[in-house]
Design a protein around this motif. Structure first.
Motif, short mmCIF file in Angstrom:
data_model
loop_
_atom_site.label_atom_id
_atom_site.label_comp_id
_atom_site.label_asym_id
_atom_site.label_seq_id
_atom_site.Cartn_x
_atom_site.Cartn_y
_atom_site.Cartn_z
N LEU A 84 0.93 -1.19 -0.04
CA LEU A 84 -0.12 -0.04 -0.08
C LEU A 84 0.92 1.39 0.04
CD1 LEU A 84 -2.64 -1.09 2.72
CD2 LEU A 84 -2.97 -0.89 0.21
N VAL A 85 0.68 2.04 -1.02
CA VAL A 85 1.47 3.38 -1.13
C VAL A 85 0.61 4.31 -1.14
CG1 VAL A 85 3.13 4.61 -2.69
CG2 VAL A 85 2.98 2.07 -2.87
N ALA A 142 3.23 1.65 3.44
CA ALA A 142 3.00 0.80 4.82
C ALA A 142 3.65 -0.44 4.91
CB ALA A 142 1.23 0.65 4.63
N GLY A 143 3.97 -0.81 6.02
CA GLY A 143 4.89 -1.91 6.27
C GLY A 143 5.40 -2.01 7.60
N PRO A 144 6.33 -2.79 7.84
CA PRO A 144 7.12 -2.99 9.04
C PRO A 144 7.40 -1.51 9.83
CG PRO A 144 7.87 -4.37 7.72
CD PRO A 144 7.13 -3.55 6.90
N ASP A 145 8.26 -0.65 8.95
CA ASP A 145 8.49 0.46 9.29
C ASP A 145 7.36 1.64 9.47
OD1 ASP A 145 11.01 -0.70 9.61
OD2 ASP A 145 11.82 -0.23 7.94
N HIS A 146 6.42 1.31 8.66
CA HIS A 146 5.42 2.32 8.51
C HIS A 146 3.92 1.83 8.57
CE1 HIS A 146 8.33 5.35 6.99
NE2 HIS A 146 8.87 4.05 6.25
N PRO A 147 3.73 1.02 9.92
CA PRO A 147 2.57 0.49 10.29
C PRO A 147 1.11 1.51 10.06
CG PRO A 147 3.64 0.69 12.32
CD PRO A 147 4.44 1.12 11.22
N ALA A 154 -13.05 -9.13 3.51
CA ALA A 154 -14.29 -9.34 4.06
C ALA A 154 -14.14 -8.88 5.67
CB ALA A 154 -14.86 -10.75 3.90
N GLU A 155 -13.09 -9.24 6.29
CA GLU A 155 -13.00 -8.81 7.71
C GLU A 155 -12.43 -7.53 8.01
OE1 GLU A 155 -11.63 -12.04 6.52
OE2 GLU A 155 -13.40 -12.77 7.20
N LEU A 156 -12.47 -6.65 6.83
CA LEU A 156 -12.13 -5.12 6.89
C LEU A 156 -10.45 -4.99 7.33
CD1 LEU A 156 -14.92 -2.84 7.91
CD2 LEU A 156 -13.66 -3.23 5.77
N ALA A 157 -9.54 -5.83 6.78
CA ALA A 157 -8.28 -5.99 6.96
C ALA A 157 -7.74 -5.71 5.58
CB ALA A 157 -7.61 -7.14 7.49
N VAL A 158 -6.34 -5.02 5.71
CA VAL A 158 -5.39 -4.85 4.48
C VAL A 158 -4.12 -5.33 4.54
CG1 VAL A 158 -6.93 -3.07 3.50
CG2 VAL A 158 -4.85 -2.50 5.06
N THR A 159 -3.44 -5.67 3.70
CA THR A 159 -1.88 -6.20 3.74
C THR A 159 -1.26 -5.42 2.98
OG1 THR A 159 -2.34 -7.95 2.00
CG2 THR A 159 -2.77 -8.65 4.25
N SER A 160 -0.06 -5.18 3.53
CA SER A 160 1.00 -4.46 2.81
C SER A 160 2.36 -4.91 3.20
CB SER A 160 1.02 -2.85 3.11
OG SER A 160 1.83 -2.00 2.64
N LEU A 161 3.18 -5.25 2.29
CA LEU A 161 4.45 -5.81 2.65
C LEU A 161 4.48 -7.21 3.42
CD1 LEU A 161 6.84 -2.73 2.68
CD2 LEU A 161 6.44 -4.06 0.75
N GLY A 162 3.24 -7.83 3.30
CA GLY A 162 3.22 -9.02 4.14
C GLY A 162 2.62 -9.01 5.39
N LEU A 163 2.39 -7.91 5.92
CA LEU A 163 1.75 -7.41 7.31
C LEU A 163 0.19 -7.07 6.95
CD1 LEU A 163 4.13 -5.39 8.78
CD2 LEU A 163 3.78 -7.67 9.35
N ALA A 164 -0.55 -7.50 7.96
CA ALA A 164 -1.99 -7.45 7.85
C ALA A 164 -2.29 -6.44 8.92
CB ALA A 164 -2.74 -8.80 8.19
#
Length: 179
Positions: free
Chosen positions: A108-109, A120-125, A163-173
């Motif tokens: 996600l950019v 978004a990712g580990p350094d930018h949750p 469906a659970e209103l979650a997104v993933t970015s760089l492998g993190l939910a």
């Protein structure tokens, strides 16, 4: 030299976005520990507008320059930091506003109101605050600062959610539901 706004993030690959992020040379404010501290007389309003001594700072280049000097300490205080001085700055909600988001190659950019680009990712949750009636989503930016997603960016993110209103970015939910 005139400021050239970055290209639309939707038209870039993840590698091109990563190059843009890496090319932005930011001051090492996390390494500076000035002894002198004062009040900057500045406020960042919850809508992302910057003010100094009651007057709005209307030049985007000035806002970008000041934003590059921001950090937030463990107590939540925001500071404008130089090697010689740090000045407190009042922030009503978040230092930045996320104004756009796109999904690229599993990431996600986000584009910020300062034209910064953050992946978004580990350094930018992503962090969700508030409650189910009034959720607020924040993105970690740098040096403890955050960007609040504006309404249209939040709606874009909901469209990208499962469906659970979650997104993933760089492998993190990241859940979009306040807990």
């Amino acid at each position: 030299m005139p400021y050239l706004p970055p290209p639309d993030i939707a038209g870039l690959s993840l590698a091109e976005v990563a190059e843009l992020v890496a090319a932005r040379k930011l001051p090492p404010v996390d390494q500076w520990e000035p002894q002198s501290s004062t009040d900057s007389l500045m406020v960042i309003k919850s809508d992302g507008r910057w003010f100094h001594d009651g007057g709005e700072i209307r030049r985007p280049a000035m806002v970008r320059a000041f934003a590059s000097l921001l950090r937030r300490d463990a107590d939540g205080q925001h500071w404008l930091v130089t090697p010689a001085d740090k000045q407190s700055i009042a922030v009503e909600d978040a230092a930045f506003i996320a104004t756009d988001v796109t999904r690229k190659d599993g990431a996600l950019v986000f584009r910020l109101n300062t034209d910064d680009t953050v992946i978004a990712g580990p350094d930018h949750p992503l962090v969700v605050r508030g409650d189910a009636d009034l959720p607020a989503v924040y993105l970690a930016v740098r040096h403890g600062t955050e960007a609040r997603l504006n309404r249209s960016t939040w709606l874009q993110l909901v469209d990208l959610a499962d469906a659970e209103l979650a997104v993933t970015s760089l492998g993190l939910a990241f859940s979009l539901v306040p807990r």
